[in-house]
Design a protein around this motif. Structure first.
Motif, PDB file in Angstrom:
ATOM      1  N   ALA A 127      43.596  42.972  57.645  1.00  0.00           N
ATOM      2  CA  ALA A 127      42.688  43.264  57.262  1.00  0.00           C
ATOM      3  C   ALA A 127      42.434  44.184  56.082  1.00  0.00           C
ATOM      4  O   ALA A 127      41.633  43.009  54.622  1.00  0.00           O
ATOM      5  N   LEU A 128      42.887  44.727  55.426  1.00  0.00           N
ATOM      6  CA  LEU A 128      42.978  45.597  54.416  1.00  0.00           C
ATOM      7  C   LEU A 128      43.994  44.635  53.507  1.00  0.00           C
ATOM      8  O   LEU A 128      43.310  44.797  52.116  1.00  0.00           O
ATOM      9  N   LEU A 129      45.036  44.021  54.307  1.00  0.00           N
ATOM     10  CA  LEU A 129      45.794  43.137  53.009  1.00  0.00           C
ATOM     11  C   LEU A 129      44.850  41.778  52.727  1.00  0.00           C
ATOM     12  O   LEU A 129      45.070  42.048  51.156  1.00  0.00           O
ATOM     13  N   ILE A 130      44.317  41.377  53.071  1.00  0.00           N
ATOM     14  CA  ILE A 130      43.098  40.594  52.765  1.00  0.00           C
ATOM     15  C   ILE A 130      42.944  40.678  51.823  1.00  0.00           C
ATOM     16  O   ILE A 130      42.201  40.247  50.708  1.00  0.00           O
ATOM     17  N   LEU A 170      40.617  41.526  45.964  1.00  0.00           N
ATOM     18  CA  LEU A 170      40.447  42.259  45.127  1.00  0.00           C
ATOM     19  C   LEU A 170      40.853  42.234  43.529  1.00  0.00           C
ATOM     20  O   LEU A 170      41.203  41.885  42.524  1.00  0.00           O
ATOM     21  N   ARG A 171      42.494  41.866  43.745  1.00  0.00           N
ATOM     22  CA  ARG A 171      43.613  41.110  43.084  1.00  0.00           C
ATOM     23  C   ARG A 171      42.985  40.300  41.765  1.00  0.00           C
ATOM     24  O   ARG A 171      43.000  40.825  41.019  1.00  0.00           O
ATOM     25  N   GLY A 172      42.535  39.523  42.593  1.00  0.00           N
ATOM     26  CA  GLY A 172      41.852  37.852  42.037  1.00  0.00           C
ATOM     27  C   GLY A 172      40.833  38.538  41.393  1.00  0.00           C
ATOM     28  O   GLY A 172      40.430  37.945  39.937  1.00  0.00           O
ATOM     29  N   THR A 208      37.306  39.145  36.626  1.00  0.00           N
ATOM     30  CA  THR A 208      36.420  39.871  35.424  1.00  0.00           C
ATOM     31  C   THR A 208      37.613  39.999  34.457  1.00  0.00           C
ATOM     32  O   THR A 208      36.749  40.519  34.214  1.00  0.00           O
ATOM     33  N   ALA A 209      38.638  40.103  34.185  1.00  0.00           N
ATOM     34  CA  ALA A 209      38.782  40.212  33.299  1.00  0.00           C
ATOM     35  C   ALA A 209      38.578  40.267  31.231  1.00  0.00           C
ATOM     36  O   ALA A 209      38.601  40.723  31.312  1.00  0.00           O
ATOM     37  N   ILE A 259      39.628  47.701  39.796  1.00  0.00           N
ATOM     38  CA  ILE A 259      40.822  48.675  39.781  1.00  0.00           C
ATOM     39  C   ILE A 259      40.566  49.861  40.895  1.00  0.00           C
ATOM     40  O   ILE A 259      42.227  50.307  41.838  1.00  0.00           O
ATOM     41  N   GLU A 260      40.310  50.397  40.324  1.00  0.00           N
ATOM     42  CA  GLU A 260      40.237  51.547  41.537  1.00  0.00           C
ATOM     43  C   GLU A 260      39.780  51.657  42.468  1.00  0.00           C
ATOM     44  O   GLU A 260      40.790  51.912  43.778  1.00  0.00           O
ATOM     45  N   ILE A 261      38.574  50.751  43.080  1.00  0.00           N
ATOM     46  CA  ILE A 261      39.082  50.368  44.450  1.00  0.00           C
ATOM     47  C   ILE A 261      40.553  49.779  45.359  1.00  0.00           C
ATOM     48  O   ILE A 261      40.909  50.238  46.073  1.00  0.00           O
ATOM     49  N   THR A 262      41.108  48.364  44.469  1.00  0.00           N
ATOM     50  CA  THR A 262      42.194  48.360  45.155  1.00  0.00           C
ATOM     51  C   THR A 262      43.288  49.538  45.444  1.00  0.00           C
ATOM     52  O   THR A 262      44.222  49.304  46.136  1.00  0.00           O
ATOM     53  N   ALA A 263      42.887  50.031  44.525  1.00  0.00           N
ATOM     54  CA  ALA A 263      44.264  51.418  44.724  1.00  0.00           C
ATOM     55  C   ALA A 263      43.945  52.541  45.672  1.00  0.00           C
ATOM     56  O   ALA A 263      44.891  52.528  46.560  1.00  0.00           O
TER      57      ALA A 263
END
Length: 155
Positions: A111-114, A119-121, A126-127, A138-142
């Motif tokens: 689940a975390l990997l998905i 998140l990376r997508g 949003t860039a 980005i904060e959540i991804t970290a």
């Protein structure tokens, strides 16, 4: 009643809002999955997993609130209703009943990997539309990557 619109074009609001909505659905579901596993984990690693699953549930709950409030701030209505989350979340389901500790590690790791991939997508999406939302993502991804690392260390 005034409708919040922010300073976004309709296209930027839609792109950013949809990215935030996907993350919101997955974070809410992650919190629910973590609690389900927390209540039903069995085995020699019960105590450490029981506590770690609470950490993930708390993390998911806190970040889901930040994501929903960011969406509202840009004029996109967040939707955390159960039916919406069930229909939109990309995370795997968890069976009802006892779950052996090794299976919990595998389920939550998956689940975390998905979620990390999602998140990376959304960070990429949003860039060009909203750097503030991108910063939150980005904060959540970290934070999620750290939890993934902690779960992977138990394999």
């Amino acid at each position: 009643m005034a409708i919040v619109r922010g300073t976004f074009s309709d296209e930027a609001r839609k792109t950013t809002g949809e990215a935030l909505q996907q993350v919101l659905a997955d974070l809410i579901n992650l919190g629910l999955l973590a609690k389900q596993a927390h209540w039903n984990v069995t085995g020699p690693n019960f105590r450490s997993l029981h506590l770690q699953l609470d950490e993930i549930a708390d993390l998911a709950r806190g970040f889901s609130d930040q994501v929903a409030e960011r969406a509202a701030a840009i004029g996109f209505n967040p939707d955390g209703r159960a039916a919406t989350v069930a229909g939109a979340s990309t995370l795997p389901d968890i069976e009802h009943g006892d779950i052996e500790d090794g299976a919990v590690v595998e389920i939550i790791s998956d689940a975390l990997l998905i979620l990390i991939r999602t998140l990376r997508g959304t960070v990429s999406e949003t860039a060009q539309t909203d750097l503030v939302s991108q910063g939150l993502l980005i904060e959540i991804t970290a934070a999620i990557e750290k939890q993934y690392w902690l779960f992977q260390a138990q394999h």
